[in-house]
Motif scaffolding. Sequence first.
Motif, PDB file in Angstrom:
ATOM      1  N   VAL A  54      -1.540   2.772  36.270  1.00 40.17           N
ATOM      2  CA  VAL A  54      -1.122   3.562  37.427  1.00 40.17           C
ATOM      3  C   VAL A  54      -1.247   2.659  38.639  1.00 40.17           C
ATOM      4  O   VAL A  54      -2.303   2.056  38.865  1.00 40.17           O
ATOM      5  N   LEU A  55      -0.171   2.520  39.394  1.00 41.61           N
ATOM      6  CA  LEU A  55      -0.196   1.712  40.607  1.00 41.61           C
ATOM      7  C   LEU A  55      -0.027   2.654  41.787  1.00 41.61           C
ATOM      8  O   LEU A  55       0.971   3.368  41.879  1.00 41.61           O
ATOM      9  N   GLU A  56      -1.001   2.671  42.663  1.00 38.73           N
ATOM     10  CA  GLU A  56      -0.972   3.549  43.833  1.00 38.73           C
ATOM     11  C   GLU A  56      -0.778   2.694  45.084  1.00 38.73           C
ATOM     12  O   GLU A  56      -1.537   1.762  45.325  1.00 38.73           O
ATOM     13  N   ALA A  57       0.257   3.012  45.849  1.00 34.96           N
ATOM     14  CA  ALA A  57       0.601   2.261  47.058  1.00 34.96           C
ATOM     15  C   ALA A  57       0.137   3.016  48.299  1.00 34.96           C
ATOM     16  O   ALA A  57       0.208   4.243  48.349  1.00 34.96           O
ATOM     17  N   LYS A  58      -0.300   2.263  49.290  1.00 34.22           N
ATOM     18  CA  LYS A  58      -0.682   2.814  50.589  1.00 34.22           C
ATOM     19  C   LYS A  58      -0.005   2.007  51.685  1.00 34.22           C
ATOM     20  O   LYS A  58       0.458   0.892  51.476  1.00 34.22           O
ATOM     21  N   ARG A  59       0.017   2.569  52.877  1.00 32.91           N
ATOM     22  CA  ARG A  59       0.579   1.856  54.033  1.00 32.91           C
ATOM     23  C   ARG A  59      -0.145   0.532  54.250  1.00 32.91           C
ATOM     24  O   ARG A  59      -1.310   0.397  53.911  1.00 32.91           O
ATOM     25  N   GLU A  60       0.568  -0.375  54.879  1.00 37.60           N
ATOM     26  CA  GLU A  60       0.050  -1.711  55.135  1.00 37.60           C
ATOM     27  C   GLU A  60      -1.281  -1.692  55.908  1.00 37.60           C
ATOM     28  O   GLU A  60      -2.147  -2.521  55.669  1.00 37.60           O
ATOM     29  N   ASN A  61      -1.452  -0.737  56.812  1.00 39.51           N
ATOM     30  CA  ASN A  61      -2.655  -0.695  57.644  1.00 39.51           C
ATOM     31  C   ASN A  61      -3.788   0.106  56.998  1.00 39.51           C
ATOM     32  O   ASN A  61      -4.829   0.288  57.609  1.00 39.51           O
ATOM     33  N   LYS A  62      -3.579   0.596  55.782  1.00 36.97           N
ATOM     34  CA  LYS A  62      -4.605   1.384  55.087  1.00 36.97           C
ATOM     35  C   LYS A  62      -5.334   0.511  54.073  1.00 36.97           C
ATOM     36  O   LYS A  62      -4.750  -0.392  53.475  1.00 36.97           O
ATOM     37  N   ASN A  87      -1.694  -2.154  49.200  1.00 37.54           N
ATOM     38  CA  ASN A  87      -0.978  -1.809  50.425  1.00 37.54           C
ATOM     39  C   ASN A  87       0.123  -2.831  50.690  1.00 37.54           C
ATOM     40  O   ASN A  87       0.656  -2.933  51.779  1.00 37.54           O
ATOM     41  N   GLY A  88       0.440  -3.619  49.667  1.00 33.19           N
ATOM     42  CA  GLY A  88       1.461  -4.650  49.784  1.00 33.19           C
ATOM     43  C   GLY A  88       0.898  -5.986  50.209  1.00 33.19           C
ATOM     44  O   GLY A  88       1.502  -7.027  49.988  1.00 33.19           O
ATOM     45  N   GLN A  89      -0.271  -5.972  50.832  1.00 34.42           N
ATOM     46  CA  GLN A  89      -0.938  -7.194  51.273  1.00 34.42           C
ATOM     47  C   GLN A  89      -2.164  -7.481  50.416  1.00 34.42           C
ATOM     48  O   GLN A  89      -2.500  -8.619  50.165  1.00 34.42           O
TER      49      GLN A  89
END
Length: 90
Positions: A54-62, A87-89
Amino acid sequence: MPAPEAFSRVLIDKELEYSGWDLLDSHQVRFEPHLRDGRADHLLMDKNGGVLCVLEAKRENKDPYDAKEQARGYAENLKAPFVILSNGQE
């Protein structure tokens, strides 16, 4: 203004592709499937059709770790052995 979660998903998708996942093959990756307790962002599938991760994504600033319990619940319900928080980063 922080980038929306969708921007993080673009970065995550690029990393998945770089790692050899075919995003257009629903036997490998599923996007936002409806689950009984919500909607996971990505499911990475194993060769037998089971949920591997399971991959859970969040906003970049989270902080992606904030999604730990949410993703754990999805993983437990799906019997997925792995969880990725991003969060992509991070």
